[in-house]
Design a protein around this motif. Sequence first.
Motif, PDB file in Angstrom:
ATOM      1  N   THR A 109      18.474   1.221  12.573  1.00 33.72           N
ATOM      2  CA  THR A 109      18.262   2.086  11.788  1.00 33.72           C
ATOM      3  C   THR A 109      17.889   3.464  12.438  1.00 33.72           C
ATOM      4  N   LEU A 110      18.352   4.422  11.909  1.00 36.43           N
ATOM      5  CA  LEU A 110      17.761   5.856  12.214  1.00 36.43           C
ATOM      6  C   LEU A 110      16.899   5.973  11.173  1.00 36.43           C
ATOM      7  N   THR A 111      16.238   5.561  10.296  1.00 29.83           N
ATOM      8  CA  THR A 111      15.537   6.164   9.332  1.00 29.83           C
ATOM      9  C   THR A 111      16.086   5.460   7.838  1.00 29.83           C
ATOM     10  N   SER A 112      15.015   5.281   7.292  1.00 29.75           N
ATOM     11  CA  SER A 112      14.755   4.095   6.144  1.00 29.75           C
ATOM     12  C   SER A 112      15.670   4.623   5.178  1.00 29.75           C
ATOM     13  N   ASN A 113      16.234   3.899   4.735  1.00 35.85           N
ATOM     14  CA  ASN A 113      17.489   3.975   4.092  1.00 35.85           C
ATOM     15  C   ASN A 113      17.599   3.774   2.960  1.00 35.85           C
ATOM     16  N   ALA A 114      16.626   2.581   2.607  1.00 34.24           N
ATOM     17  CA  ALA A 114      16.948   1.855   0.997  1.00 34.24           C
ATOM     18  C   ALA A 114      15.652   1.185   0.532  1.00 34.24           C
ATOM     19  N   GLY A 115      15.700   0.969  -0.408  1.00 32.90           N
ATOM     20  CA  GLY A 115      14.364   0.226  -0.759  1.00 32.90           C
ATOM     21  C   GLY A 115      14.952  -1.435  -0.980  1.00 32.90           C
ATOM     22  N   TRP A 116      13.762  -2.619  -1.091  1.00 37.59           N
ATOM     23  CA  TRP A 116      14.132  -4.301  -1.061  1.00 37.59           C
ATOM     24  C   TRP A 116      14.630  -4.374  -2.096  1.00 37.59           C
ATOM     25  N   ASP A 117      15.123  -5.160  -1.732  1.00 32.59           N
ATOM     26  CA  ASP A 117      15.927  -6.110  -3.533  1.00 32.59           C
ATOM     27  C   ASP A 117      13.957  -7.351  -3.560  1.00 32.59           C
ATOM     28  N   ILE A 137      -6.025  -6.215   2.817  1.00 34.38           N
ATOM     29  CA  ILE A 137      -5.155  -4.665   3.060  1.00 34.38           C
ATOM     30  C   ILE A 137      -4.196  -3.786   1.641  1.00 34.38           C
ATOM     31  N   ARG A 138      -4.068  -3.141   1.224  1.00 32.30           N
ATOM     32  CA  ARG A 138      -3.753  -2.787   0.080  1.00 32.30           C
ATOM     33  C   ARG A 138      -2.262  -2.857   0.493  1.00 32.30           C
ATOM     34  N   THR A 139      -1.611  -3.369  -0.317  1.00 34.60           N
ATOM     35  CA  THR A 139       0.589  -3.966   0.038  1.00 34.60           C
ATOM     36  C   THR A 139       1.186  -2.305  -0.956  1.00 34.60           C
ATOM     37  N   SER A 140       1.878  -1.732  -0.435  1.00 35.47           N
ATOM     38  CA  SER A 140       3.258  -1.100  -1.247  1.00 35.47           C
ATOM     39  C   SER A 140       4.269  -1.927  -0.624  1.00 35.47           C
ATOM     40  N   ILE A 141       5.221  -1.331  -1.451  1.00 39.31           N
ATOM     41  CA  ILE A 141       6.554  -2.229  -1.513  1.00 39.31           C
ATOM     42  C   ILE A 141       7.180  -0.514  -1.502  1.00 39.31           C
ATOM     43  N   PHE A 142       8.372  -0.850  -0.359  1.00 40.53           N
ATOM     44  CA  PHE A 142       9.176   0.963  -0.807  1.00 40.53           C
ATOM     45  C   PHE A 142      10.451  -0.041  -1.327  1.00 40.53           C
ATOM     46  N   VAL A 143      10.996   0.867  -2.399  1.00 39.76           N
ATOM     47  CA  VAL A 143      11.650   0.377  -3.521  1.00 39.76           C
ATOM     48  C   VAL A 143      12.745   1.939  -3.983  1.00 39.76           C
ATOM     49  N   ASP A 144      13.218   1.294  -4.700  1.00 37.52           N
ATOM     50  CA  ASP A 144      14.957   2.645  -4.463  1.00 37.52           C
ATOM     51  C   ASP A 144      14.163   2.546  -6.081  1.00 37.52           C
ATOM     52  N   PRO A 145      15.014   4.183  -7.148  1.00 37.65           N
ATOM     53  CA  PRO A 145      14.054   3.617  -8.347  1.00 37.65           C
ATOM     54  C   PRO A 145      15.286   3.373  -8.996  1.00 37.65           C
ATOM     55  N   ASP A 146      14.622   1.667  -9.482  1.00 35.52           N
ATOM     56  CA  ASP A 146      15.162   0.790 -10.048  1.00 35.52           C
ATOM     57  C   ASP A 146      14.547   0.011 -11.452  1.00 35.52           C
ATOM     58  N   LEU A 147      14.775  -0.139 -12.293  1.00 32.27           N
ATOM     59  CA  LEU A 147      13.639  -0.364 -13.088  1.00 32.27           C
ATOM     60  C   LEU A 147      13.161  -1.989 -13.026  1.00 32.27           C
ATOM     61  N   ALA A 148      14.316  -2.664 -12.779  1.00 30.92           N
ATOM     62  CA  ALA A 148      14.577  -4.108 -12.676  1.00 30.92           C
ATOM     63  C   ALA A 148      14.174  -4.356 -10.664  1.00 30.92           C
ATOM     64  N   GLN A 149      13.504  -3.531  -9.972  1.00 29.17           N
ATOM     65  CA  GLN A 149      13.465  -3.395  -8.832  1.00 29.17           C
ATOM     66  C   GLN A 149      11.901  -3.660  -9.234  1.00 29.17           C
ATOM     67  N   ILE A 150      10.902  -2.314 -10.161  1.00 29.69           N
ATOM     68  CA  ILE A 150       9.698  -2.565 -10.172  1.00 29.69           C
ATOM     69  C   ILE A 150       9.128  -3.703 -10.705  1.00 29.69           C
ATOM     70  N   GLU A 151      10.016  -4.016 -11.578  1.00 28.40           N
ATOM     71  CA  GLU A 151       9.426  -5.583 -11.825  1.00 28.40           C
ATOM     72  C   GLU A 151       9.546  -6.326 -11.261  1.00 28.40           C
ATOM     73  N   GLY A 152      10.640  -6.675 -10.446  1.00 29.18           N
ATOM     74  CA  GLY A 152      10.299  -7.575  -9.169  1.00 29.18           C
ATOM     75  C   GLY A 152       9.381  -7.361  -7.990  1.00 29.18           C
ATOM     76  N   ALA A 153       9.076  -5.789  -8.023  1.00 28.95           N
ATOM     77  CA  ALA A 153       8.213  -5.716  -7.432  1.00 28.95           C
ATOM     78  C   ALA A 153       6.586  -6.512  -8.092  1.00 28.95           C
ATOM     79  N   LYS A 154       6.144  -6.015  -9.573  1.00 30.71           N
ATOM     80  CA  LYS A 154       5.348  -6.500  -9.210  1.00 30.71           C
ATOM     81  C   LYS A 154       5.806  -8.082  -9.483  1.00 30.71           C
ATOM     82  N   ALA A 155       6.513  -8.925  -9.950  1.00 27.48           N
ATOM     83  CA  ALA A 155       6.066 -10.039  -9.618  1.00 27.48           C
ATOM     84  C   ALA A 155       5.689 -10.812  -8.173  1.00 27.48           C
TER      85      ALA A 155
END
Length: 248
Positions: A109-117, A137-155
């Motif tokens: 990948t040349l640069t980051s181009n998608a968030g996690w599913d 260590i505080r964790t953060s997940i790179f995600v696309d602006p999709d409500l279902a993916q935000i709920e998935g991140a919480k889980a």
Amino acid sequence: MYFCVLNYSIVMTKLSVNINKIATLRNSRGGNTPNVVQFAKDVQRFGAEGVTIHPRPDERHITYQDAYDLKPVVHTEYNIEGNPIPKFMDMVLELQPTQVTLVPDSIDTLTSNAGWDTIKNKGFLTEVIAEFKKKGIRTSIFVDPDLAQIEGAKATGTDRIELYTEAFAHEYSLGNQNAIQPYTACAELANSLGLGVNAGHDLSLDNIQFFKQNMPGLLEVSIGHALVSESLYLGVENVINMYKNKLQ
């Protein structure tokens, strides 16, 4: 259609400077000029509240050795981004930065181009995040602006999400202010779920103020390519303070 700018500016948003491009310039000639360690010291002295690096497996810009060399000099927030392959995980667990941001980069990948599913990868992400949390260590997940993916991140047990902002930046440059709407909605959902909100990718002096004003609870932005490019004309110290003013 006119899009109303909302008043979300009460939250202090930290500026973390991604210094990958400095390493890219250094590596183009070999040697140690520009010096990434000195640059990290300088951006903090100029007012940045964090330093971000994204070492990739081929080490084409920031190297794994850079990550170790930077650890003693980053006295603000140290954010290490990357795909949690075993080598990356071992490094992060040893260095124990302030934050690790998980990014699903492939090797080429040349640069980051998608968030996690976050739904499909729930089990994997949950296991990885648990390992980092054991070290505090505080964790953060790179995600696309999709409500279902935000709920998935919480889980998964993550502390924060980082919204991938390339789509917003592109549309905003074309005059489409409504491109902010899915980001605002995702930030509102994240806040309601107790997730911190970070953002990054293609944010610049041209769009950062509008983005900030429409993002509830925006805690941190990570900016590298635009900031370094703008600094070629305006100077690093000046540009950092311009970002901080727009983020207030």
